[in-house]
Design a protein around this motif. Sequence first.
Motif, short mmCIF file in Angstrom:
data_model
loop_
_atom_site.label_atom_id
_atom_site.label_comp_id
_atom_site.label_asym_id
_atom_site.label_seq_id
_atom_site.Cartn_x
_atom_site.Cartn_y
_atom_site.Cartn_z
N UNK A 13 0.79 -1.23 0.00
CA UNK A 13 0.00 0.00 0.00
C UNK A 13 0.82 1.28 0.00
N UNK A 14 2.14 1.19 0.20
CA UNK A 14 2.96 2.40 0.23
C UNK A 14 4.39 2.03 -0.15
N UNK A 15 5.14 3.01 -0.58
CA UNK A 15 6.55 2.82 -0.94
C UNK A 15 7.39 2.84 0.33
N UNK A 16 8.10 1.76 0.64
CA UNK A 16 8.89 1.74 1.88
C UNK A 16 10.00 2.77 1.90
N UNK A 17 10.41 3.25 0.74
CA UNK A 17 11.49 4.23 0.68
C UNK A 17 10.98 5.64 0.44
N UNK A 18 9.69 5.87 0.65
CA UNK A 18 9.17 7.23 0.46
C UNK A 18 9.82 8.17 1.46
N UNK A 19 10.05 9.42 1.07
CA UNK A 19 10.74 10.37 1.96
C UNK A 19 9.95 10.60 3.25
N UNK A 20 10.69 10.85 4.31
CA UNK A 20 10.07 11.22 5.58
C UNK A 20 9.61 12.68 5.50
N UNK A 21 8.63 13.06 6.32
CA UNK A 21 8.25 14.48 6.38
C UNK A 21 9.44 15.35 6.77
N UNK A 22 9.47 16.55 6.27
CA UNK A 22 10.56 17.46 6.59
C UNK A 22 10.58 17.71 8.09
N UNK A 23 11.78 17.64 8.65
CA UNK A 23 11.94 17.79 10.10
C UNK A 23 12.80 19.02 10.37
N UNK A 24 12.45 19.76 11.40
CA UNK A 24 13.22 20.93 11.77
C UNK A 24 14.62 20.56 12.26
N UNK A 25 15.56 21.45 12.07
CA UNK A 25 16.94 21.22 12.50
C UNK A 25 17.02 21.22 14.02
N UNK A 26 17.67 20.23 14.59
CA UNK A 26 17.86 20.18 16.04
C UNK A 26 19.11 20.96 16.43
N UNK A 27 19.05 21.58 17.58
CA UNK A 27 20.20 22.34 18.06
C UNK A 27 21.27 21.40 18.61
N UNK A 28 22.48 21.92 18.74
CA UNK A 28 23.57 21.13 19.31
C UNK A 28 23.23 20.71 20.74
N UNK A 29 22.54 21.60 21.47
CA UNK A 29 22.14 21.26 22.85
C UNK A 29 21.18 20.08 22.87
#
Length: 265
Positions: free
Chosen positions: A206-222
């Motif tokens: 029912x779906x492509x296993x390699x479909x891109x993940x939703x865009x995720x915000x950049x995490x800080x170094x902390x």
Amino acid sequence: MADDSKIVNNGGIGSYTAVGDSFTEGVGDPGPDGVFVGWADRLAVLLSDQRPQHDFRYANLAVRGRLLDRIVEEQVSRAIELGPDLVTFCAGGNDILRPGSDPDDVAARYESAVAGLVPHVGTVMVCTGFDTRDVPVLRHLRGKIATYTAHVRAIADRYGCPVLDLWSLRSVQDRRAWDDDRLHLSPDGHTRVALRAGQVLGLEVPADPDQPWPVEGQRSAFEVRRDNIHWAREYLVPWIGRRLRGESSGDHVEPKRPDLLPLRP
């Protein structure tokens, strides 16, 4: 190699037995009843959907922490007794993680098990290792895992086994594909592996296993540092401690589905 596209279409798969360790048991993918689900259970659902109602049986013999020799002794022998249409045989990863382990030796023992299993069941699907280049701690074992993966693919060629190639599944290189312990897949990771396994077997998934993940915000170094400290305290130190004490997370665990039973009542 087997013609994977014909595995399901020519006669179908009426019974499936999963053999392996925590990966196949489904650790990281808890169900509402407290029992892990995992990619093998999810694959069983995909296979069951191809069959008439009540005409599909499934067993999952996998137990977390199991080393290859014990998997062969306890699970491969049981899979031969059950004689299903399909066996997925994913093992050797825990052996590779042990200090001083030799992937050539592990692969030789794995091949012996495949050779003994193939004549007694319909199809044996084998599994490669993951590409661990971005996984803390495990990235240092990437060379050993790659060597073992090359052996598994060669074994598949020699015995005509379809291959669940986890190394090439790029979507599971995203951190969201992994549980908080960074050693086991998350529910989304297990889902993507199940979809890829279905593709290998010729299913329309029912779906492509390699479909891109939703865009995720950049995490800080902390945030990254905080998460790493939490992971080391909660997961890495206990994991190392168990190995120093010669303990396994599966010492008192039994297979969740030891018999071939209908997937749905």
